[in-house]
Each structure stands twice: as C-alpha cells, then as structure tokens.
Design a protein around this motif. Structure first.
Motif, short mmCIF file in Angstrom:
data_model
loop_
_atom_site.label_atom_id
_atom_site.label_comp_id
_atom_site.label_asym_id
_atom_site.label_seq_id
_atom_site.Cartn_x
_atom_site.Cartn_y
_atom_site.Cartn_z
N PRO A 29 -30.97 -1.03 49.90
CA PRO A 29 -29.75 -0.86 49.25
C PRO A 29 -28.73 0.04 50.46
CG PRO A 29 -31.32 0.18 47.82
CD PRO A 29 -31.93 -0.10 49.25
N GLY A 30 -27.52 -0.35 50.36
CA GLY A 30 -26.62 0.33 50.95
C GLY A 30 -26.15 1.50 50.19
N PHE A 31 -24.77 2.00 50.06
CA PHE A 31 -24.28 2.94 49.24
C PHE A 31 -24.25 2.33 47.88
CE2 PHE A 31 -21.21 5.58 47.13
CZ PHE A 31 -21.80 6.71 47.02
N ILE A 32 -24.79 2.90 46.74
CA ILE A 32 -24.81 2.26 45.46
C ILE A 32 -24.30 3.28 44.35
CG2 ILE A 32 -25.99 1.13 43.84
CD1 ILE A 32 -26.24 -0.36 46.47
N ASP A 33 -23.44 2.72 43.56
CA ASP A 33 -22.88 3.52 42.63
C ASP A 33 -23.88 4.21 41.44
OD1 ASP A 33 -21.27 5.04 40.69
OD2 ASP A 33 -19.92 3.14 40.07
N THR A 34 -24.78 5.22 41.55
CA THR A 34 -25.65 5.65 40.80
C THR A 34 -25.49 6.94 40.55
OG1 THR A 34 -27.23 6.13 42.57
CG2 THR A 34 -27.41 3.75 41.76
N PRO A 35 -26.12 7.52 39.42
CA PRO A 35 -26.12 9.05 39.12
C PRO A 35 -26.58 9.96 40.12
CG PRO A 35 -27.06 7.60 37.42
CD PRO A 35 -27.00 6.70 38.53
N ILE A 36 -27.37 9.50 41.19
CA ILE A 36 -28.01 10.21 42.11
C ILE A 36 -26.82 10.66 43.36
CG2 ILE A 36 -28.71 8.58 43.86
CD1 ILE A 36 -31.08 10.34 44.35
N ASN A 37 -25.65 9.62 43.13
CA ASN A 37 -24.74 9.74 44.13
C ASN A 37 -23.36 10.54 43.32
OD1 ASN A 37 -26.02 8.95 46.41
ND2 ASN A 37 -25.67 6.63 45.65
N ALA A 38 -23.61 10.61 42.30
CA ALA A 38 -22.33 11.30 41.45
C ALA A 38 -21.89 12.46 41.85
CB ALA A 38 -22.67 11.60 39.88
N SER A 39 -22.79 13.14 42.58
CA SER A 39 -22.14 14.55 42.95
C SER A 39 -21.47 14.53 44.34
CB SER A 39 -23.38 15.59 42.94
OG SER A 39 -24.23 15.12 44.06
N ILE A 40 -21.61 13.63 45.09
CA ILE A 40 -20.82 13.51 46.39
C ILE A 40 -19.54 13.25 46.21
CG2 ILE A 40 -20.69 11.80 48.35
CD1 ILE A 40 -23.27 10.67 47.76
N PRO A 41 -18.60 14.31 47.15
CA PRO A 41 -17.23 14.36 46.95
C PRO A 41 -16.62 12.94 46.99
CG PRO A 41 -18.24 16.13 48.22
CD PRO A 41 -19.27 15.11 48.00
N PRO A 42 -15.66 12.58 46.32
CA PRO A 42 -14.86 11.29 46.55
C PRO A 42 -14.30 11.25 47.91
CG PRO A 42 -13.76 12.60 44.72
CD PRO A 42 -14.88 13.66 45.42
N ASP B 48 -26.62 -4.30 51.12
CA ASP B 48 -25.69 -3.29 51.71
C ASP B 48 -24.17 -3.53 51.77
OD1 ASP B 48 -25.69 -5.12 53.82
OD2 ASP B 48 -26.24 -3.76 55.28
N GLY B 49 -23.60 -4.35 51.08
CA GLY B 49 -22.37 -4.92 51.31
C GLY B 49 -21.81 -5.38 52.74
N GLY B 50 -22.67 -5.57 53.49
CA GLY B 50 -22.44 -5.93 54.97
C GLY B 50 -22.55 -4.86 55.96
N GLN B 51 -22.95 -3.66 55.54
CA GLN B 51 -23.05 -2.39 56.33
C GLN B 51 -23.73 -2.60 57.76
OE1 GLN B 51 -25.42 1.19 55.02
NE2 GLN B 51 -23.61 2.19 54.98
N LEU B 52 -24.68 -3.12 57.61
CA LEU B 52 -25.59 -3.49 59.05
C LEU B 52 -25.15 -4.55 59.66
CD1 LEU B 52 -29.03 -2.34 57.96
CD2 LEU B 52 -27.35 -0.97 59.06
#
Length: 251
Positions: free
Chosen positions: A184-197, A241-245
């Motif tokens: 995965p690239g950056f995925i919208d999941t609960p583990i990432n919820a605390s990351i600042p916008p 990964d949405g093309g990240q790599l």
C-alpha cells in the motif's frame, strides 16, 4: 465465490484493512480465523462475520511470539480442518530518527512487521507443504522501496518483507505454494487518523492519483493475490500506491 471451501487466516484483523479483509474473505466463501493482539477486537470481527452469515473464529495472537502464531495456525486446522490462505497483515510503526529511536521500539517494529511474517510462514508452511498447496500474502509498504525521514525501523522492516517474500517463493514454489506481497501507499485508515491534515496533504501530493487510497482497494489486491486468478504469480510485490513509486514520490 472465489474462496468457497477455503480457510483463511488474517492477522491484524481487529480493525482497518485487516478487519475488512477478514470480512471480504468470508463474504467470498472462506472460513476465517480473525487474529489480533486485541482479543476483544478479534472477537468483534469474528462476530461481525458470523452475523453476516459467515463462519469465523477469533484468535488472540501476538504475532511477535512463536507460540502464539503456532496456536493461531493450529486453531485454523482444529476448527476448520485446514489452512489454505495466510494473510500476514499485522503491523505498527514508530517515528523517530535512528539516534532518537529506542532499542525497544526498534525491536518491536521489526518483530511486529517482519519477524511476524517469518513466524507465520514458519508455522503454516509445513501444513501447506503436506497438502501440496497454499497461498501466503504479506503486507509490505512503499517505505520498503524508498526511505522516508524518521522511519528507520519501519523502512527496514518493510524492505525485509519484500525480499523475504521473494526468498520464500524460491524455496516453496515447487511445493505448490505461492507467496506474494501487497504494497500500500498512503491509505485512509484509522491508523493514519492522527496525522495532521497538512502532513496528509504533503503525502498525498506524492501519489499521482492525488488522493489517499481506500482500504477496499488494498483488500481487493490482497484477495486477488490469494485467489486462483493469480495462479501464475509468486514472489512479487503488487503496488497499490496511487502511482507513488512511478517516479513522483518525495519526502
């Protein structure tokens, strides 16, 4: 149903991508062992599957402990008769530079993200070899292909997952066993919820599709790799990964 008559074990099944994967395996006919270090969450996932008409068993599993992982595999065999699919998804991260990262956090990240894959494979492969078939899917990550500031343990662990996946494929393909990784690239999941916008915006800017991925998109890739549709695929890492790599990523 792609997994009718199959038995799938999912680690990290208590929330996020792992929970959705467990539900999707069940929805497509698999009997599921939902494993998580949080027993209550594992039971909740299993109850959700049963409530949806599926068959599932919870397993309180610390994936860094060999005895726990063996018990998880044994549960699948005892409860459902076999294990056809192992999805090694459990993982954590810690953010700090090498000098600031504690040895305890280094050990925990490596154990949870990399040693867990080794242990899962170690304990499920003898069963799969005896049956002459089986599929393993591991969770890698884009940080395993390029480095990001302040994630030394996570970068090292995910790079290890990618190469371990290839190595095990070399040893066990002749036994009718396939092993791949989903990345995965950056995925919208609960583990990432605390990351600042603002930080999320910077990360998303590295993904040419211009948005976070969805848990459903990662799960779809994992289920594809676990299915007979991927019968000629082994030892590879599938990027989600949405093309990240593709060359546009940054730090």
């Amino acid at each position: 149903m792609r997994f009718r008559g199959k038995v799938a074990i999912v680690t990290g099944a208590g929330s996020g991508i792992g929970r959705l994967a467990a539900q999707r395996f069940a929805a497509e006919g698999a009997q599921v062992v939902a494993a998580d270090i949080d027993e209550a969450r594992a039971k909740e996932t299993a109850a959700m599957i049963v409530g949806e008409g599926g068959r599932a068993a919870p397993s309180r599993t610390d994936v860094t402990k060999s005895a726990d992982v063996k018990a998880m595999i044994d549960l699948g065999i005892e409860r459902f008769g076999q294990v056809d699919i192992l999805y090694n998804h459990a993982g954590i991260t810690r953010q700090a530079s090498v000098c600031d990262l504690s040895e305890e956090d280094w050990d925990l990240v490596l154990a949870t993200n990399l040693k867990s894959v080794f242990l899962g494979c170690k304990h499920v492969l003898p069963h799969m070899v005896a049956r002459g078939q089986g599929v393993i899917v591991n969770t890698g990550g884009t940080f395993g292909f390029y480095a990001r500031p302040e994630y030394p343990a996570y970068c090292a662990a995910k790079a290890g997952v990618h190469n371990l996946t290839k190595q095990i494929a070399l040893d066990y393909s002749r036994h009718g066993i396939r092993i791949n990784a989903v990345c995965p690239g950056f995925i919208d999941t609960p583990i990432n919820a605390s990351i600042p916008p603002e930080a999320i915006a910077r990360i998303v800017a590295t993904q040419p599709l211009g948005r976070p991925g969805k848990a459903e998109e990662v799960v779809a890739a994992a289920l594809f790799l676990a299915s007979d549709e991927a019968s000629f695929i082994t030892g590879t890492t599938l990027l989600v990964d949405g093309g990240q790599l593709s060359g546009r990523h940054g730090c």
